[in-house]
Scaffold this active site. Structure first.
Site, PDB file in Angstrom:
ATOM      1  N   ASP A 220       0.834  -1.203   0.000  1.00 13.58           N
ATOM      2  CA  ASP A 220       0.000   0.000   0.000  1.00 13.58           C
ATOM      3  C   ASP A 220       0.867   1.251   0.000  1.00 13.58           C
ATOM      4  OD1 ASP A 220      -2.816  -0.962   0.225  1.00 13.58           O
ATOM      5  OD2 ASP A 220      -2.013  -1.954   2.006  1.00 13.58           O
TER       6      ASP A 220
ATOM      7  N   HIS B  78      -0.017  -1.072  -4.884  1.00  9.79           N
ATOM      8  CA  HIS B  78      -1.302  -0.364  -4.920  1.00  9.79           C
ATOM      9  C   HIS B  78      -1.013   1.110  -4.674  1.00  9.79           C
ATOM     10  CE1 HIS B  78      -5.487   0.234  -2.829  1.00  9.79           C
ATOM     11  NE2 HIS B  78      -5.361   0.943  -3.949  1.00  9.79           N
TER      12      HIS B  78
ATOM     13  N   MET C  25     -12.405  -1.161  -3.796  1.00  8.49           N
ATOM     14  CA  MET C  25     -12.199  -0.787  -2.399  1.00  8.49           C
ATOM     15  C   MET C  25     -13.499  -1.015  -1.641  1.00  8.49           C
ATOM     16  SD  MET C  25      -9.056   0.089  -2.061  1.00  8.49           S
ATOM     17  CE  MET C  25      -9.228   0.623  -0.351  1.00  8.49           C
TER      18      MET C  25
ATOM     19  N   GLY D  10      -7.362   5.066   3.200  1.00  7.09           N
ATOM     20  CA  GLY D  10      -6.617   6.043   3.978  1.00  7.09           C
ATOM     21  C   GLY D  10      -6.986   6.136   5.442  1.00  7.09           C
TER      22      GLY D  10
ATOM     23  N   GLY E 289      -7.768   3.807   8.785  1.00  5.58           N
ATOM     24  CA  GLY E 289      -7.714   2.463   9.325  1.00  5.58           C
ATOM     25  C   GLY E 289      -8.896   2.153  10.224  1.00  5.58           C
ATOM     26  N   GLY E 290      -9.119   0.862  10.439  1.00  6.14           N
ATOM     27  CA  GLY E 290     -10.135   0.412  11.376  1.00  6.14           C
ATOM     28  C   GLY E 290     -11.559   0.472  10.873  1.00  6.14           C
TER      29      GLY E 290
ATOM     30  N   GLY F   3     -10.121  -4.105   2.002  1.00  7.38           N
ATOM     31  CA  GLY F   3     -10.733  -3.362   3.092  1.00  7.38           C
ATOM     32  C   GLY F   3     -11.751  -4.175   3.864  1.00  7.38           C
ATOM     33  N   GLY F   4     -11.486  -4.408   5.128  1.00  4.97           N
ATOM     34  CA  GLY F   4     -12.445  -5.120   5.969  1.00  4.97           C
ATOM     35  C   GLY F   4     -12.589  -6.586   5.651  1.00  4.97           C
TER      36      GLY F   4
ATOM     37  N   GLY G  14      -5.101  -7.453   5.878  1.00  9.67           N
ATOM     38  CA  GLY G  14      -4.024  -6.915   6.696  1.00  9.67           C
ATOM     39  C   GLY G  14      -4.045  -7.501   8.083  1.00  9.67           C
ATOM     40  N   SER G  15      -4.873  -6.930   8.953  1.00 13.74           N
ATOM     41  CA  SER G  15      -4.915  -7.398  10.342  1.00 13.74           C
ATOM     42  C   SER G  15      -5.406  -8.836  10.447  1.00 13.74           C
ATOM     43  CB  SER G  15      -5.815  -6.480  11.177  1.00 13.74           C
ATOM     44  OG  SER G  15      -7.129  -6.421  10.641  1.00 13.74           O
TER      45      SER G  15
END
Length: 224
Positions: free
Chosen positions: A35, A66, A137, A142, A144-145, A176-177, A197-198
Site C-alpha cells: 500500500d 497499490h 475498495m 486512507g 484504518g479500522g 478493506g475489511g 491486513g490485520s
C-alpha cells in the site's frame, strides 16, 4: 474457484519489512500487497519506490503495488524499477487513466485499476480489455479500522456480471475489511483476490502464526 490471499504489509512490522514479507511468503502467500500512500490522495504517508526497492523479494513472490497517489503517471517507471510485478492505480487519481494503463503495460508488468466505494463501475467501461485485474475498495482508502461497506457485495456481483458478459476472466480484488466474517460473502459475490491486513498479521508474529490466520480465512471463504 481458486482464492488468493494477498497480505497487506500495511499491517506488518515496518521495522522488519523484508523479514515480514519472507514470513508471509513462507506461510503460503506469494501475492504481497504493498500500500503506497502519498498524504495527498489519501491522508497517511506510507512509503515510496525508494523504500520499496529495499524490500527483499522472496523467489516466486509477486509484488502488487497499490498506488494511492495523485498523478500516478509520474511514478510508474520508479515502481517498476523497485520490483513491482503488478501496479494498481486509482481511477479517481488521474485525468489520464487510459494513458497510465498504457504506461504500465509498456513496462511489461500487470496493470490494474482501483475504484473507491462511491465510484461507479462505468469509469472502467473503455479500459476493461487492457486490464489484468480490477480492485474494488470495500472501505474508503486512507483511514484504518473501518468496517466492510455492505453495498460492496452487490458491486462485486455487478462487476463479475460485466466481466462475464465481456468474456473477460480477469480477477476481482477486494481491499478493506476482509476477515473471517466477511470473506465468505465476498467470494460468493465473485471476488477471488482478497487483500487482508490485520486478519493475517493480527495476533501473530511468525510464519506459523500467519499460516494459521491464512488458513482460517480460506476455511471461512469456503463455508458460504
Amino acid at each position: 474457484m481458486s482464492i488468493t490471499i494477498a497480505p497487506s504489509i500495511l499491517s506488518a512490522d515496518f521495522g522488519e519489512m523484508s523479514e515480514e514479507i519472507h514470513r508471509v511468503h513462507q506461510a503460503g502467500c506469494s501475492w504481497i500487497h504493498l500500500d503506497v500512500m502519498d498524504g495527498s490522495f489519501v491522508q497517511p504517508i506510507t512509503f515510496g519506490a525508494v523504500a520499496m526497492n529495499s524490500f527483499k523479494k522472496p523467489a516466486g513472490a509477486l509484488f502488487d503495488a497499490h498506488l494511492m497517489v495523485v498523478n500516478p503517471e509520474r511514478h510508474i517507471e520508479d515502481f517498476v524499477k523497485a520490483g513491482a510485478d503488478s501496479i494498481t492505480v486509482h481511477a479517481e487519481a488521474t485525468a489520464h487513466l487510459h494513458f497510465v494503463i498504457q504506461q504500465i503495460k509498456k513496462h511489461g508488468v500487470k496493470a490494474a485499476v482501483a475504484i473507491n466505494p462511491g465510484t461507479p463501475l462505468t469509469v472502467l467501461d473503455w479500459v476493461y480489455p487492457m486490464l489484468d485485474m480490477v480492485l474494488l475498495m470495500s472501505v474508503n482508502p486512507g483511514w484504518g479500522g473501518q468496517k466492510f461497506i455492505p453495498t460492496i457485495y452487490h458491486k462485486i456481483e455487478c462487476l463479475a456480471q460485466i466481466l462475464r458478459e465481456r468474456g473477460l476472466s480477469i480477477p476481482i480484488q477486494v481491499d478493506g475489511g476482509v476477515n473471517q466474517e466477511t470473506i465468505g460473502k465476498i467470494v460468493a459475490a465473485g471476488a477471488t483476490n482478497l487483500v487482508a491486513g490485520s486478519a493475517v498479521f493480527g495476533n501473530a508474529s511468525s510464519s506459523e502464526g500467519y499460516h494459521e490466520n491464512i488458513q482460517k480465512l480460506l476455511k471461512s471463504a469456503n463455508m458460504d
